[in-house]
Each structure stands twice: as structure tokens, then as C-alpha cells.
Design a protein around this motif. Structure first.
Motif: not given
Length: 252
Positions: A5-7, A49-52, A82-83, A155-156
């Protein structure tokens, strides 16, 4: 492959632009892209799983709305990755460091942080028109490509390396600017001869500083909770919202 998710939170639009580039360049990995809102359906974060997270820097700090958004996030179990990235006009100071600490309190592992020099929200309005105020940094494209490669690997890959932003001691030299800058208030006004009553300012303000007045045809502004992102000024389709008569013709 991790669900991503890019937020973001964006004022003039620089942070939104970077977030949209992330989304476009990673579209083969199907990330989702949404702006933050207050309140926010935090339960959806559990699906990723990954939040930007992206935000602009104001006076060396993350905006109040972004801080509030992170503070209201649940404590994740299992741990999230997180990024964190920010856009800034002059200097990001320790904005990434402080918001990164708050994310860590929510059981988020920071895999990377990034800062991009970008068109400044307030300087573009308050200072005389100068080209550097409307340009991204010279190395922005190179930095973006490097960061996109890192996000793609996150991501991968199942292996995540925790990288926390360092506290910049020299950022303390910017403290006077932060102190006085945060204490300057503005009273935005609406030119009722230009307002087209589209209500964009009402609907887009994350802190609900604009509302429809019972006795006014144009929106009414209340700066009690305003963080002066100037999103309303920069995105008014009729240029009807201004700081003062001196900034009426300022570029946006």
C-alpha cells in the motif's frame, strides 16, 4: 509477493506526484495507492505486508495530520514493513527520524527512508517567483530509480533489512526557523467574485478547516486546526483563495 500500500499526505502536490510515480513504476506488482484521511479505516492496513508512507516536511517536521495519522494506527501483529519518504523545499531536518520512531512504536520495521527536494508549498506563495521553488532536485530521477529498485526488492523478497534514519545533530541549527515558522498564522480569504462554489476546499481539507456557511455563498475558513499545507490555495480551480491581496497573483 508482499501486498503493498502506498499512502500519502500532500499539500501543493509534490508528495502526491512522487507517490504516483511509485505506483506507476511498480504497477506490475499491483500496489494500491490512496491519500490519508482523518478519520481513516485503519483496519485495511492489516491486509498489507509493506506500507509506503509519504508526507511533506513543514518547518523541519512532519505535518500534524501525518503525525496524528501514525499515532492513531494500531500496533501491528505480526510486524509490518514500512518505507518512509518526504518531500521538502529547503531542508527535511529530522522529520524522517521522528516519524520513523512513531512507526517503530507501532511495530513497523523501516526498510528504507528517502527525501526529495521538491516545489515548496509555502515558499511558492510567500516569496517572489523563483525557478528553484518550482523545481525538483537535480538528482531526483536517479534517487527515484534507486529507491524504486529497493522497494521492488522488498516486495518480492522475504528478507527485510531494518534501516532507521539517523538523528541529524546539525538540524538543531534550524531550530529558530522551526520555532518562529510554526508560530506564524495565516487567515485565508475567499474572493467571492471568483469563487465558483465547487466545494473542493471543503471536501479536500484533511483537517476540515473549510465548511459551508449558513449565511454565505462561499466556503468559510477556520484556522484553528490548520497546518497551512495550502492545498486549498494551490488547488482552487478559480484561484479564489488567497493569503492576502499581495499573494493574489502568486503562482500555484
Amino acid at each position: 509477493m508482499k501486498r503493498t500500500l502506498i499512502i500519502y499526505h500532500s499539500g501543493a502536490g509534490s508528495t502526491k506526484t512522487i507517490a504516483e510515480i511509485y505506483h506507476e513504476k511498480l504497477k506490475d506488482l499491483s500496489p494500491d495507492l490512496i491519500p490519508i484521511t482523518l478519520p481513516f479505516p485503519y483496519e485495511i492496513l492489516g491486509h498489507y505486508d509493506l506500507i509506503v508512507l509519504g508526507f511533506p516536511t513543514y518547518h523541519g517536521e512532519a505535518p500534524h495530520s501525518m503525525v496524528q495519522f501514525v499515532e492513531n494506527m494500531p500496533s501491528f501483529e505480526p510486524q509490518k514493513t514500512a518505507f518512509l519518504f518526504t518531500t521538502y523545499g529547503l531542508y527535511p531536518a529530522n522529520a524522517l527520524y521522528h516519524l520513523g520512531k512513531k512507526l517503530k512504536e507501532k511495530n513497523c520495521v523501516l526498510s528504507f527512508t528517502a527525501g526529495y527536494r521538491a516545489p515548496a508549498t509555502d515558499a511558492a506563495l510567500l516569496l517572489p517567483p523563483m525557478k528553484p521553488l518550482f523545481r525538483y532536485g537535480k538528482n531526483t530521477v536517479k534517487k527515484l530509480n534507486n529507491h524504486l529498485e529497493h522497494i521492488r526488492k522488498c516486495i518480492v523478497s522475504s528478507q527485510i533489512v531494518e534501516i532507521n534514519p539517523r538523528f541529524r545533530l546539525h538540524a538543531l541549527l534550524n531550530y529558530p526557523n522551526q520555532y518562529f515558522g510554526k508560530r506564524v498564522t495565516h487567515q485565508l480569504t475567499v474572493d467571492d467574485t471568483l469563487c465558483v462554489q465547487c466545494n473542493r476546499c471543503v471536501h479536500q481539507c484533511i483537517l476540515t478547516c473549510w465548511h459551508r456557511g449558513s449565511s454565505s455563498l462561499v466556503p468559510v475558513y477556520d484556522n484553528t486546526h490548520c497546518e497551512y499545507c495550502f492545498k486549498c490555495v494551490h488547488h482552487c480551480p478559480a484561484n479564489a483563495i488567497m493569503l492576502s491581496s499581495k499573494t493574489k497573483d502568486a503562482p500555484n
